[in-house]
Design an enzyme around this catalytic site. Structure first.
Site, mmCIF file in Angstrom:
data_model
loop_
_atom_site.group_PDB
_atom_site.id
_atom_site.type_symbol
_atom_site.label_atom_id
_atom_site.label_comp_id
_atom_site.label_asym_id
_atom_site.label_seq_id
_atom_site.Cartn_x
_atom_site.Cartn_y
_atom_site.Cartn_z
ATOM 1 N N PHE A 106 0.831 -1.221 0.000
ATOM 2 C CA PHE A 106 0.000 0.000 0.000
ATOM 3 C C PHE A 106 0.859 1.263 0.000
ATOM 4 C CE2 PHE A 106 0.185 2.332 3.985
ATOM 5 C CZ PHE A 106 0.898 1.470 4.803
ATOM 6 N N LYS A 107 2.131 1.135 0.408
ATOM 7 C CA LYS A 107 2.986 2.314 0.473
ATOM 8 C C LYS A 107 3.210 2.953 -0.896
ATOM 9 C CE LYS A 107 5.388 1.394 4.824
ATOM 10 N NZ LYS A 107 4.860 0.074 5.247
ATOM 11 N N ASP A 108 2.854 2.250 -1.975
ATOM 12 C CA ASP A 108 2.925 2.862 -3.306
ATOM 13 C C ASP A 108 2.019 4.091 -3.419
ATOM 14 O OD1 ASP A 108 4.811 1.230 -4.595
ATOM 15 O OD2 ASP A 108 3.303 -0.320 -4.952
#
Ligand SMILES: *Cc1c(COP(=O)(O)O)cnc(C)c1O
Length: 435
Positions: A106-108
């Site tokens: 999710f850090k994208d």
């Protein structure tokens, strides 16, 4: 939009300052002075809108005084160029897959949005900046791939030798161009210390415009609101209430959900699931907040002993634990429980949870027993299971690697090997920048 510091509500800085500083000097965290309300008619239109369209509506509500609609739309269309599918696990339980971006976590969302926001502000300045990040795995990949080929910005990523998974290492080392991977003969804490020392070093700062990209940056938080809004838009017709379950380490992902709620997104409850690093669950139990050194777990991207974003959440509830308890609960799970959950869901649902997402599943099992209303439970799936292969070998679960991994395996790896020494790191940065 102006921002204050959680440590000083009288401070007032603009968005650009908050983005490039990351942290106010007083060591609080930046928060918007006003959380504007999402327009009701706009929200009603969301069931016909795509993820980037809803993302724009949310971001523009906050940033309309700072970035033109035209520029913000371009930033979002470029940053949020992958899907966030909602997988139905059973009738009222969903898994929101946030791992379809380039680094498979999710850090994208945060990495890609932050990099383009920074590039937007640098466009007319003819200034080069250098991002320094220390990573235990997932942050580095998202930052590396998020900033790859972004003009005006170079990135040096420090990671501990032998402590990141094979796929995480590929994500750090196969980029080249403006991205440099530095393998430190030390631990994650050593990497973090080297980066912190660099920010305090006068000589380095005289020659290089150093900037951080860590998870407390406000421009990483904003895009994490998008998928909470998108999920509400997809489920509002079928369910009376939504409960979001967010696997949490530094509590940035869940802080973003709570900010969206404060801006008017209807959410019944948030559940922060943790591994054995149960600082926040203990705080809810005892009323006393005690940071501790982190312990290593299977869900290692959540191995955090001092959750840095939690003060943002407290700030939104005026540091009133009773008020916060009405909206947020936090539950912790051991490695044995995580393994068990992965095996159970694989057997019963033929679905593979990553170890972080498994804590979310365990939390749903625990709270759903008391469900009476027509409530949807949405577990945020924070990473693709292939990034954490060890546990699956042991459970004899075979994971299909997505195409991103195949592509990376074809590429050349570049890394700089370095002792755990600040003098070496400093000399390297100065030489690299030709001073
Ligand atoms: C970073 C990360 C988390 C924790 O997110 P926070 O915002 O720090 O709470 C959970 N799962 C994975 C896979 C991560 O990479």
């Amino acid at each position: 939009m102006k921002l204050y510091s959680t440590a000083n509500h009288n401070l007032s800085v603009d968005f650009k300052t908050a983005v490039f500083n990351s942290l106010p000097a007083d060591k609080g965290l930046y928060m918007p002075t006003i959380l504007p309300q999402l327009d009701a008619a706009m929200m009603q239109s969301w069931d016909k809108k795509t993820l980037p369209q809803i993302a724009f509506d949310v971001a523009y509500t906050l940033l309309n005084e700072v970035i033109s609609a035209h520029d913000l739309k371009a930033i979002i269309d470029d940053a949020i160029n992958f899907e966030a599918p909602l997988h139905t696990l059973s009738g009222d339980t969903f898994v929101l897959e946030l791992f379809h971006g380039p680094s498979l976590a999710f850090k994208d969302f945060g990495g890609r949005f932050m990099s383009r926001i920074m590039a937007h502000f640098l466009k007319n300045e003819h200034k080069e900046i250098k991002i320094l990040v220390a990573t235990s795995g997932d942050t580095g990949g998202a930052v590396a791939l998020g900033f790859l080929n972004v003009p005006g910005i170079s990135v040096s990523i420090l990671y501990p030798k032998g402590k990141v998974s094979a796929i995480q290492e590929l994500q750090l080392t196969t980029n080249g161009n403006n991205i440099e991977a530095i393998e430190i003969d030390g631990t994650f804490d050593d990497c973090q210390r080297l980066v912190k020392q660099a920010f305090l070093d006068d000589e380095l700062n005289a020659h290089i415009n150093l900037t951080s990209a860590n998870s407390i940056n406000i421009s990483r938080l904003i895009p994490q609101m998008f998928y909470y809004a998108y999920t509400w838009a997809r489920l509002k017709a079928d369910f009376e209430e939504l409960v979001f379950i967010t696997p949490s380490g530094n509590f940035g992902n869940i802080a973003a959900g709570i900010i969206a709620h404060k801006m008017g997104l209807p959410v019944k409850q948030f559940i922060a699931a943790t591994n054995s690093n149960d600082i926040v669950p203990q705080y809810f139990k005892t009323g006393i907040y005690t940071a501790r050194p982190s312990v290593a777990t299977l869900a290692n991207a959540m191995d955090v002993g001092a959750p840095s974003n939690f003060i943002r959440i407290l700030d939104m509830y005026n540091n009133d634990i009773e008020a916060l308890r009405t909206k947020l609960i936090s539950l912790s799970y051991t490695d044995a429980q995580i393994k068990n959950a992965i095996a159970t869901v694989y057997k019963n649902n033929n679905y593979i949870l990553c170890p972080h997402t498994a804590t979310g599943y365990l939390a749903v099992e625990e709270v759903q027993k008391s469900n009476t209303k027509n409530t949807a439970y949405i577990i945020l799936a924070t990473a693709h299971p292939c990034k954490f292969p060890d546990v699956f070998e042991e459970l004899h679960i075979k994971i299909e690697e997505p195409t991103q991994v195949e592509t990376m395996k074809q590429k050349q790896q570049h890394k700089v090997l370095m002792r755990n020494s600040f003098d070496d790191f400093k000399a390297h940065l100065l030489v690299k920048n030709k001073y």
